[in-house]
Design an enzyme around this catalytic site. Sequence first.
Site, PDB file in Angstrom:
ATOM      1  N   LYS A  19      -0.097   2.825  -3.908  1.00  0.00           N
ATOM      2  CA  LYS A  19       0.089   1.611  -3.946  1.00  0.00           C
ATOM      3  C   LYS A  19      -0.480   0.974  -2.421  1.00  0.00           C
ATOM      4  O   LYS A  19      -1.393   0.022  -2.468  1.00  0.00           O
ATOM      5  CB  LYS A  19       1.481   1.192  -3.623  1.00  0.00           C
ATOM      6  CG  LYS A  19       2.018  -0.290  -3.625  1.00  0.00           C
ATOM      7  CD  LYS A  19       3.540  -0.121  -4.236  1.00  0.00           C
ATOM      8  CE  LYS A  19       4.393   0.174  -3.231  1.00  0.00           C
ATOM      9  NZ  LYS A  19       4.673  -0.785  -2.121  1.00  0.00           N
ATOM     10  N   ARG A  24      -5.249  -2.736  -0.525  1.00  0.00           N
ATOM     11  CA  ARG A  24      -6.169  -2.677   0.646  1.00  0.00           C
ATOM     12  C   ARG A  24      -7.520  -2.756  -0.084  1.00  0.00           C
ATOM     13  O   ARG A  24      -8.442  -3.577   0.374  1.00  0.00           O
ATOM     14  CB  ARG A  24      -6.185  -1.459   1.520  1.00  0.00           C
ATOM     15  CG  ARG A  24      -4.927  -1.538   2.748  1.00  0.00           C
ATOM     16  CD  ARG A  24      -4.544  -0.172   3.297  1.00  0.00           C
ATOM     17  NE  ARG A  24      -3.664  -0.339   4.080  1.00  0.00           N
ATOM     18  CZ  ARG A  24      -2.138  -0.289   4.003  1.00  0.00           C
ATOM     19  NH1 ARG A  24      -1.899  -0.458   2.613  1.00  0.00           N
ATOM     20  NH2 ARG A  24      -1.401  -0.530   5.078  1.00  0.00           N
ATOM     21  N   GLY A  93       6.413  -6.656   0.458  1.00  0.00           N
ATOM     22  CA  GLY A  93       5.882  -6.882   2.031  1.00  0.00           C
ATOM     23  C   GLY A  93       4.539  -6.445   2.218  1.00  0.00           C
ATOM     24  O   GLY A  93       3.925  -7.315   3.161  1.00  0.00           O
ATOM     25  N   SER A 166       4.674   0.591  12.403  1.00  0.00           N
ATOM     26  CA  SER A 166       4.437   0.020  11.092  1.00  0.00           C
ATOM     27  C   SER A 166       3.028  -0.218  10.869  1.00  0.00           C
ATOM     28  O   SER A 166       2.385  -1.105  11.567  1.00  0.00           O
ATOM     29  CB  SER A 166       5.298  -1.638  11.094  1.00  0.00           C
ATOM     30  OG  SER A 166       4.856  -2.334  10.004  1.00  0.00           O
ATOM     31  N   ASP A 300       8.935   6.170   3.260  1.00  0.00           N
ATOM     32  CA  ASP A 300       9.170   5.671   2.121  1.00  0.00           C
ATOM     33  C   ASP A 300      10.025   6.831   1.117  1.00  0.00           C
ATOM     34  O   ASP A 300      10.383   6.678   0.229  1.00  0.00           O
ATOM     35  CB  ASP A 300       8.166   5.290   1.221  1.00  0.00           C
ATOM     36  CG  ASP A 300       7.509   3.949   1.699  1.00  0.00           C
ATOM     37  OD1 ASP A 300       8.128   3.344   2.182  1.00  0.00           O
ATOM     38  OD2 ASP A 300       6.222   3.646   1.432  1.00  0.00           O
ATOM     39  N   ARG A 331      18.191   0.767   2.823  1.00  0.00           N
ATOM     40  CA  ARG A 331      18.121   2.058   2.074  1.00  0.00           C
ATOM     41  C   ARG A 331      19.128   3.100   2.723  1.00  0.00           C
ATOM     42  O   ARG A 331      19.496   4.114   1.914  1.00  0.00           O
ATOM     43  CB  ARG A 331      16.668   2.705   2.057  1.00  0.00           C
ATOM     44  CG  ARG A 331      15.677   1.766   1.269  1.00  0.00           C
ATOM     45  CD  ARG A 331      14.374   2.426   1.156  1.00  0.00           C
ATOM     46  NE  ARG A 331      13.680   1.435   0.044  1.00  0.00           N
ATOM     47  CZ  ARG A 331      12.266   1.550   0.072  1.00  0.00           C
ATOM     48  NH1 ARG A 331      11.619   2.431   0.752  1.00  0.00           N
ATOM     49  NH2 ARG A 331      11.864   0.898  -0.952  1.00  0.00           N
ATOM     50  N   ARG A 373      12.405   2.502  -5.248  1.00  0.00           N
ATOM     51  CA  ARG A 373      12.416   3.973  -4.775  1.00  0.00           C
ATOM     52  C   ARG A 373      13.948   4.521  -4.737  1.00  0.00           C
ATOM     53  O   ARG A 373      14.087   5.683  -4.847  1.00  0.00           O
ATOM     54  CB  ARG A 373      12.209   4.018  -3.225  1.00  0.00           C
ATOM     55  CG  ARG A 373      10.579   3.511  -3.085  1.00  0.00           C
ATOM     56  CD  ARG A 373       9.607   4.005  -2.067  1.00  0.00           C
ATOM     57  NE  ARG A 373       8.502   3.354  -1.956  1.00  0.00           N
ATOM     58  CZ  ARG A 373       7.263   3.792  -2.506  1.00  0.00           C
ATOM     59  NH1 ARG A 373       7.364   4.627  -3.451  1.00  0.00           N
ATOM     60  NH2 ARG A 373       6.127   2.715  -2.279  1.00  0.00           N
TER      61      ARG A 373
HETATM   62  C1  S3P Z   1       2.983   0.037   3.760  1.00  0.00           C
HETATM   63  C2  S3P Z   1       3.719   0.485   5.039  1.00  0.00           C
HETATM   64  C3  S3P Z   1       5.071   0.913   5.197  1.00  0.00           C
HETATM   65  C4  S3P Z   1       5.776   1.144   3.801  1.00  0.00           C
HETATM   66  C5  S3P Z   1       5.429   0.232   2.767  1.00  0.00           C
HETATM   67  C6  S3P Z   1       3.907   0.310   2.430  1.00  0.00           C
HETATM   68  C7  S3P Z   1       1.639  -0.297   3.727  1.00  0.00           C
HETATM   69  O1  S3P Z   1       5.770  -0.308   5.682  1.00  0.00           O
HETATM   70  O2  S3P Z   1       6.940   1.294   3.873  1.00  0.00           O
HETATM   71  O3  S3P Z   1       5.903   0.810   1.558  1.00  0.00           O
HETATM   72  O4  S3P Z   1       1.229  -0.235   2.517  1.00  0.00           O
HETATM   73  O5  S3P Z   1       1.116  -0.566   4.786  1.00  0.00           O
HETATM   74  P1  S3P Z   1       5.772  -0.437   7.158  1.00  0.00           P
HETATM   75  O6  S3P Z   1       4.568  -0.340   7.761  1.00  0.00           O
HETATM   76  O7  S3P Z   1       6.382  -1.942   7.549  1.00  0.00           O
HETATM   77  O8  S3P Z   1       6.742   0.577   7.686  1.00  0.00           O
END
Ligand code: S3P
Length: 413
Positions: A19, A24, A93, A166, A300, A331, A373
């Site tokens: 994903k 990206r 997100g 993050s 995750d 979670r 999840r």
């Molecule tokens: C992700 C980063 C993670 C992850 C999300 C996907 C990404 O979040 O939990 O499912 O693609 O950069 P965080 O970087 O905010 O922890």
Amino acid sequence: MKIEGIKALRGEIKIPGDKSISHRAVMLGSISKGETTIENVLLSEDTLRTIECFREMGIKIDIDGKENRVRIQGKGIYSLEKPSKPLDCGNSGTTMRLLAGILGGQKFSSTLIGDDSLSKRPMDRIIIPLTKMGVNIKGEENKYPPLRIYPSDELQGIEYELPIASAQVKSSILLASIYSKGRTKVIEKKTTRDHTERMLEYFGQGEFKGKEIYVPGDISSASFFIVGASIIKDSSIVIKDVGINPTRSGIIDVIKAMGGNIRIENIRTINNEPIGDIFVSYSPLKGIELDENIIGRLIDEIPVIAVAAAFAEGTTIIRNAEELKYKETDRIKAMVNELRKMGADIEALSDGLIINGKKSLNPTNMNTYNDHRIAMALSIAALNIMGESKITDTQCVNISYPNFYETMWEILE
Ligand code: S3P
């Protein structure tokens, strides 16, 4: 959805594309010059949101759903057009936070909106560094979606130490830096996924040129079957072509440390990302304490690690994982509530979980909190419980793994 306890998981499977890498690839392909072809791309609700957002900004993207392929006709980093309506990130997100970095460098205004869950997730974590770079970005109460982004003067590179681990924040800054003057340096004290860095390198310096990308299988999706095969007696499976990027492979280290039987073969590198075949078979697991530095490498996977821990011998302790509270649902709360209904001995910490494993748990009725999840982790637990469990709202698996249940039915005995 009704799920009954099974004897074993057996067979060879291939899981959908990663994903994070799919998001990206669509983003960088859309701001490159020329055609980008993405093979084995994940076509799920989240990644389709990213595709739709770029289509809204005038990028031609063809989807071949049968072949899991998209073709993007990119026109360069300054070719995006002003969208005629707010860009809807849905539940994603990654779409909202990464796209905000790209939109910060555009000469038009835009608005990013999301569903109920995304609208409650913190965006100040990107608003603060992007504002430091000169991006004109506003959120509700300076923190929540919708995000409104207005054109600004030239952006400036920054040096920024991430206050929370993050990859989304890191990536948002790196994508804004494409439109910034001077150098940007992001410092992370704890490892998070580095797909953005790897893909920026793959697309090359200066003006990005369209590329061919093959997306490895998503290790986060594979993790449900890795845990399933580890806890259900007589199981033995092979998961082909999975991304094993070291910033994502914490699940393998943890299951191995718990006594799991896992090996990886056929390791190679495709467009800057390591990939391999994962062999997993049943082995009795023991509880462990997770090292704080591993959390970013498996953030995750914690819901399904909690399932493994619930069936392991002894105690598993997970700390430094407060970020779990800010995901698609809280979670920590979700796993405590639902595993307790099955009779598990599990306690919430302010930043994690303590789980005392048991030999067997009881069938019950469970909620997914509309979190993909949580739904998949609970389904794996149900496979290892004799009798019939019921799980409501399982359609949320479409966020990251639309064929999850088809694959599961295929390999169960
Ligand atoms: C992700 C980063 C993670 C992850 C999300 C996907 C990404 O979040 O939990 O499912 O693609 O950069 P965080 O970087 O905010 O922890």
